[in-house]
Design a protein around this motif. Structure first.
Motif, PDB file in Angstrom:
ATOM      1  N   ALA A  73     -40.779  44.593  21.215  1.00  0.00           N
ATOM      2  CA  ALA A  73     -41.283  43.748  22.297  1.00  0.00           C
ATOM      3  C   ALA A  73     -41.406  42.305  21.839  1.00  0.00           C
ATOM      4  CB  ALA A  73     -42.634  44.267  22.786  1.00  0.00           C
ATOM      5  N   MET A  74     -41.847  42.102  20.610  1.00  0.00           N
ATOM      6  CA  MET A  74     -41.966  40.751  20.076  1.00  0.00           C
ATOM      7  C   MET A  74     -40.599  40.085  19.995  1.00  0.00           C
ATOM      8  SD  MET A  74     -41.834  38.778  16.833  1.00  0.00           S
ATOM      9  CE  MET A  74     -41.398  40.149  15.854  1.00  0.00           C
ATOM     10  N   LYS A  79     -36.512  36.373  22.333  1.00  0.00           N
ATOM     11  CA  LYS A  79     -35.169  36.148  22.870  1.00  0.00           C
ATOM     12  C   LYS A  79     -35.221  35.633  24.294  1.00  0.00           C
ATOM     13  CE  LYS A  79     -32.419  39.075  19.944  1.00  0.00           C
ATOM     14  NZ  LYS A  79     -31.411  40.117  19.845  1.00  0.00           N
ATOM     15  N   LEU A  80     -36.120  36.203  25.098  1.00  0.00           N
ATOM     16  CA  LEU A  80     -36.264  35.747  26.480  1.00  0.00           C
ATOM     17  C   LEU A  80     -36.758  34.310  26.535  1.00  0.00           C
ATOM     18  CD1 LEU A  80     -37.770  38.853  28.303  1.00  0.00           C
ATOM     19  CD2 LEU A  80     -35.497  37.887  28.603  1.00  0.00           C
ATOM     20  N   ALA A  81     -37.664  33.972  25.626  1.00  0.00           N
ATOM     21  CA  ALA A  81     -38.213  32.612  25.604  1.00  0.00           C
ATOM     22  C   ALA A  81     -37.264  31.627  24.934  1.00  0.00           C
ATOM     23  CB  ALA A  81     -39.557  32.612  24.867  1.00  0.00           C
ATOM     24  N   SER A  83     -36.802  31.240  21.658  1.00  0.00           N
ATOM     25  CA  SER A  83     -37.368  30.642  20.456  1.00  0.00           C
ATOM     26  C   SER A  83     -37.506  31.675  19.365  1.00  0.00           C
ATOM     27  CB  SER A  83     -38.742  30.035  20.750  1.00  0.00           C
ATOM     28  OG  SER A  83     -39.645  31.057  21.109  1.00  0.00           O
ATOM     29  N   GLY A  84     -37.806  31.201  18.162  1.00  0.00           N
ATOM     30  CA  GLY A  84     -38.066  32.112  17.055  1.00  0.00           C
ATOM     31  C   GLY A  84     -36.804  32.534  16.336  1.00  0.00           C
ATOM     32  N   ARG A  85     -37.021  33.199  15.222  1.00  0.00           N
ATOM     33  CA  ARG A  85     -35.916  33.700  14.396  1.00  0.00           C
ATOM     34  C   ARG A  85     -35.731  35.179  14.622  1.00  0.00           C
ATOM     35  NH1 ARG A  85     -38.680  32.251   8.947  1.00  0.00           N
ATOM     36  NH2 ARG A  85     -38.906  34.474   9.128  1.00  0.00           N
ATOM     37  N   ASP A  86     -34.548  35.654  14.336  1.00  0.00           N
ATOM     38  CA  ASP A  86     -34.307  37.102  14.311  1.00  0.00           C
ATOM     39  C   ASP A  86     -34.655  37.595  12.925  1.00  0.00           C
ATOM     40  OD1 ASP A  86     -33.446  37.236  16.893  1.00  0.00           O
ATOM     41  OD2 ASP A  86     -31.319  37.058  16.414  1.00  0.00           O
ATOM     42  N   GLY A  87     -35.109  38.871  12.849  1.00  0.00           N
ATOM     43  CA  GLY A  87     -35.363  39.415  11.522  1.00  0.00           C
ATOM     44  C   GLY A  87     -36.529  40.205  11.404  1.00  0.00           C
TER      45      GLY A  87
END
Length: 87
Positions: A73-74, A79-81, A83-87
């Motif tokens: 979910a995080m 992904k929807l927003a 932002s952020g990194r994958d991992g």
């Protein structure tokens, strides 16, 4: 509004993850113990040696499924927003 949507989505994911964890535990118990149902903690016919491993396995399965769902979910939220990194 965003908080309400998040809470509703969180509640839905919690319900689904609980059902998934229950099904996974039941399947694992059938394979491991070769019994249809896990022993209940209040069953006077069952020993501590039967009850505690079942409870430990159930707890491990529920915690693992919960962590996987929360992590997914995080990542999905990021992904929807956008932002952020994958991992």
């Amino acid at each position: 509004m965003k908080k309400l949507v998040y809470r509703l989505l969180s509640l839905g994911l919690s319900l689904v993850s609980g059902m998934v964890a229950g099904a996974v535990f039941k399947g694992m118990w059938k394979l491991i113990a070769r019994e249809e149902e896990a022993p209940q903690a209040t069953d006077p016919q069952r020993s501590w040696k039967e009850i505690l491993p079942a409870a430990a396995l159930q707890g491990a399965v529920f915690a693992t499924v919960k962590a996987a769902v929360e992590r997914g979910a995080m990542h999905g939220g990021r992904k929807l927003a956008g932002s952020g990194r994958d991992g």
